[in-house]
Design a protein around this motif. Structure first.
Motif, mmCIF file in Angstrom:
data_model
loop_
_atom_site.group_PDB
_atom_site.id
_atom_site.type_symbol
_atom_site.label_atom_id
_atom_site.label_comp_id
_atom_site.label_asym_id
_atom_site.label_seq_id
_atom_site.Cartn_x
_atom_site.Cartn_y
_atom_site.Cartn_z
ATOM 1 N N VAL A 115 -8.565 -14.595 20.047
ATOM 2 C CA VAL A 115 -8.503 -13.612 20.679
ATOM 3 C C VAL A 115 -7.562 -13.939 21.700
ATOM 4 N N GLN A 116 -6.357 -13.380 21.607
ATOM 5 C CA GLN A 116 -5.122 -13.977 21.985
ATOM 6 C C GLN A 116 -4.367 -12.504 22.616
ATOM 7 N N VAL A 117 -3.945 -12.027 24.376
ATOM 8 C CA VAL A 117 -3.037 -10.518 24.489
ATOM 9 C C VAL A 117 -1.760 -11.355 24.581
ATOM 10 N N VAL A 118 -0.911 -11.616 23.677
ATOM 11 C CA VAL A 118 0.282 -11.730 23.330
ATOM 12 C C VAL A 118 1.877 -11.451 24.545
ATOM 13 N N LYS A 119 1.279 -9.686 24.117
ATOM 14 C CA LYS A 119 2.486 -8.854 25.267
ATOM 15 C C LYS A 119 1.449 -7.795 25.856
ATOM 16 N N THR A 120 1.771 -7.598 26.710
ATOM 17 C CA THR A 120 1.397 -6.159 27.770
ATOM 18 C C THR A 120 3.193 -5.420 28.796
ATOM 19 N N ASP A 121 2.236 -3.850 28.831
ATOM 20 C CA ASP A 121 3.503 -3.386 29.035
ATOM 21 C C ASP A 121 2.493 -2.265 29.614
ATOM 22 N N VAL A 122 3.594 -1.866 31.413
ATOM 23 C CA VAL A 122 3.064 -0.561 32.029
ATOM 24 C C VAL A 122 4.089 0.053 32.066
ATOM 25 N N ILE A 123 3.551 1.846 32.307
ATOM 26 C CA ILE A 123 4.614 2.148 32.988
ATOM 27 C C ILE A 123 3.571 3.319 33.834
ATOM 28 N N GLY A 124 4.254 3.435 35.059
ATOM 29 C CA GLY A 124 3.480 4.542 35.251
ATOM 30 C C GLY A 124 3.767 5.769 35.058
ATOM 31 N N PRO A 125 2.435 6.641 35.860
ATOM 32 C CA PRO A 125 3.193 7.927 35.154
ATOM 33 C C PRO A 125 4.414 9.172 36.285
ATOM 34 N N VAL A 126 4.409 8.873 37.290
ATOM 35 C CA VAL A 126 5.528 9.380 37.708
ATOM 36 C C VAL A 126 6.998 8.675 37.249
ATOM 37 N N PHE A 127 7.124 7.303 37.204
ATOM 38 C CA PHE A 127 8.251 6.763 36.543
ATOM 39 C C PHE A 127 8.069 7.629 34.769
ATOM 40 N N ALA A 128 7.189 7.950 34.580
ATOM 41 C CA ALA A 128 7.177 8.547 32.734
ATOM 42 C C ALA A 128 7.154 10.084 33.215
ATOM 43 N N GLN A 129 7.062 10.595 33.957
ATOM 44 C CA GLN A 129 8.147 11.718 34.087
ATOM 45 C C GLN A 129 8.901 12.063 33.861
ATOM 46 N N ASP A 130 9.697 11.009 34.844
ATOM 47 C CA ASP A 130 10.696 11.040 35.228
ATOM 48 C C ASP A 130 12.153 11.333 33.840
ATOM 49 N N MET A 131 11.452 9.607 33.055
ATOM 50 C CA MET A 131 12.129 9.087 32.008
ATOM 51 C C MET A 131 12.485 10.227 30.562
ATOM 52 N N GLN A 132 10.961 11.139 30.498
ATOM 53 C CA GLN A 132 10.189 12.306 29.984
ATOM 54 C C GLN A 132 11.589 13.600 30.749
ATOM 55 N N GLU A 133 11.595 14.000 31.407
ATOM 56 C CA GLU A 133 12.990 14.916 31.924
ATOM 57 C C GLU A 133 14.279 13.939 31.628
ATOM 58 N N ALA A 134 14.597 12.804 31.461
ATOM 59 C CA ALA A 134 15.235 12.284 31.883
ATOM 60 C C ALA A 134 16.488 12.309 29.897
ATOM 61 N N ALA A 135 15.105 12.247 28.784
ATOM 62 C CA ALA A 135 15.716 12.438 27.905
ATOM 63 C C ALA A 135 15.426 14.105 27.387
ATOM 64 N N LYS A 136 14.875 14.648 27.933
ATOM 65 C CA LYS A 136 14.927 15.594 27.232
ATOM 66 C C LYS A 136 16.703 16.879 27.368
ATOM 67 N N MET A 137 16.961 16.148 28.664
ATOM 68 C CA MET A 137 18.343 16.818 29.394
ATOM 69 C C MET A 137 19.012 15.658 28.564
ATOM 70 N N ALA A 138 18.673 14.752 28.040
ATOM 71 C CA ALA A 138 20.212 14.267 27.734
ATOM 72 C C ALA A 138 20.585 15.067 25.990
#
Length: 322
Positions: A115-138
């Protein structure tokens, strides 16, 4: 495409069938969205994503059960690329602790399997909310600019309203389909940045196809002033049918190759494009153009009433002045 060289299909006469089918698809899509809710990816809600590579293939169901017991909540788990890789998504943002828990739980559950973890990604909730709003506006901004462009190009609001309604129709159906099939198909169908990119691409493709037909409608209206508006629209669709079918088929085949051989990361993106190409072609013929006919009929029906109201106001004003 000689079959479409002298096409003479009565698309406008069958517009009720198109409206009915679209009504069913929209109802099912909205029902799926309201019942299940929008299935946001970690891009738009925050969380962590891990890709775990195994020495030998494992059962996704068994792995999900093991992780649910170890993490205290059920994560998203699906195959990633091959039967030996697993994509794990959770709302937990402590990626180091999560990596340790996942590795320990899976190693204990599948002894003898590396078993080997080959990739990790993490996004904070505040940044995720900003990205969500930006996508809607776009998305909203692109629809607004397109509507203004269509209004300026064709000098009448019915063309702009028709295009805007068609694009919204396409987006709702695609979002509803992804919401309904999320977790059913063996690839990521969450609404994330990649899918938003697919939406904007679909908007551009559908708009291009619609403008080609609208341009032909405008040309035929100037050339054939003696025929009815219904016949003009129907003739324009048939005249551009060959171009529409060739463009849609060739684009669909390229995207299908991307879906089949592009890897797991691009499957959601390419699947959305395939649906968008088919849906955009359908909506141009059975939604945009029929709406032009119906809105023009309604506009013409209202003109005598408005003229009568104007004449009545003039008579009233003259009576007062007299």
């Amino acid at each position: 495409m000689r079959f479409f060289a002298n096409a003479n299909f009565d698309f406008i006469g069958k517009r009720v069938l198109g409206y009915t089918l679209s009504g069913i698809l929209l109802t099912a899509s909205l029902a799926a969205i309201f019942v299940r809710g929008l299935q946001y990816g970690i891009d738009f809600r925050g969380g962590s994503e891990l890709v775990v590579a195994f020495g030998e293939p494992v059962s996704v169901i068994d792995a999900r059960t093991v992780l649910s017991q170890a993490l205290g909540s059920e994560p998203q788990a699906r195959l990633f690329g091959s039967s030996g890789e697993l994509q794990i998504r959770t709302t937990d943002t402590e990626v180091n602790l999560l990596t340790e828990q996942v590795t320990r739980a899976l190693t204990a559950a599948f002894p003898g399997n590396s078993v080997q973890v080959v990739k990790t990604d993490v996004i904070g909730p505040v940044f995720a909310q900003d990205m969500q709003e930006a996508a809607k506006m776009a998305t909203l901004f692109s629809l607004l600019v397109i509507s203004i462009y269509i209004f300026i190009r064709f000098r009448t609001f019915i063309f702009a309203v028709s295009v805007l309604a068609t694009l919204i129709h396409d987006m709702i159906i695609i979002i509803g389909l992804f919401t309904l099939l999320n977790g059913v198909l063996p690839f990521n169908m969450d609404i994330d940045q990649v899918l938003i990119g697919a939406f904007l691409t679909i908007i551009g493709y559908s708009l291009n196809d619609t403008i080609v037909v609208f341009d032909r409608i405008r040309e035929n209206r100037l050339i054939h002033k003696e025929i009815s508006w219904v016949e003009i629209v129907n003739r324009s669709i048939n005249q551009t049918m060959s171009r529409t079918v060739v463009t849609s088929l060739t684009t669909f085949m390229v995207v299908a190759v991307l879906f089949l051989f592009g890897g797991a990361v691009l499957k959601g993106f390419s699947f959305a494009l395939m649906i968008g190409i088919a849906l955009g072609t359908y909506s141009t013929i059975f939604i945009s153009c029929p709406m032009l006919v119906d809105m023009r009929k309604q506009k013409q029906a209202e003109m005598p009433r408005k003229k009568a109201e104007i004449r009545s106001k003039r008579v009233t004003v003259r009576g007062i002045e007299g």
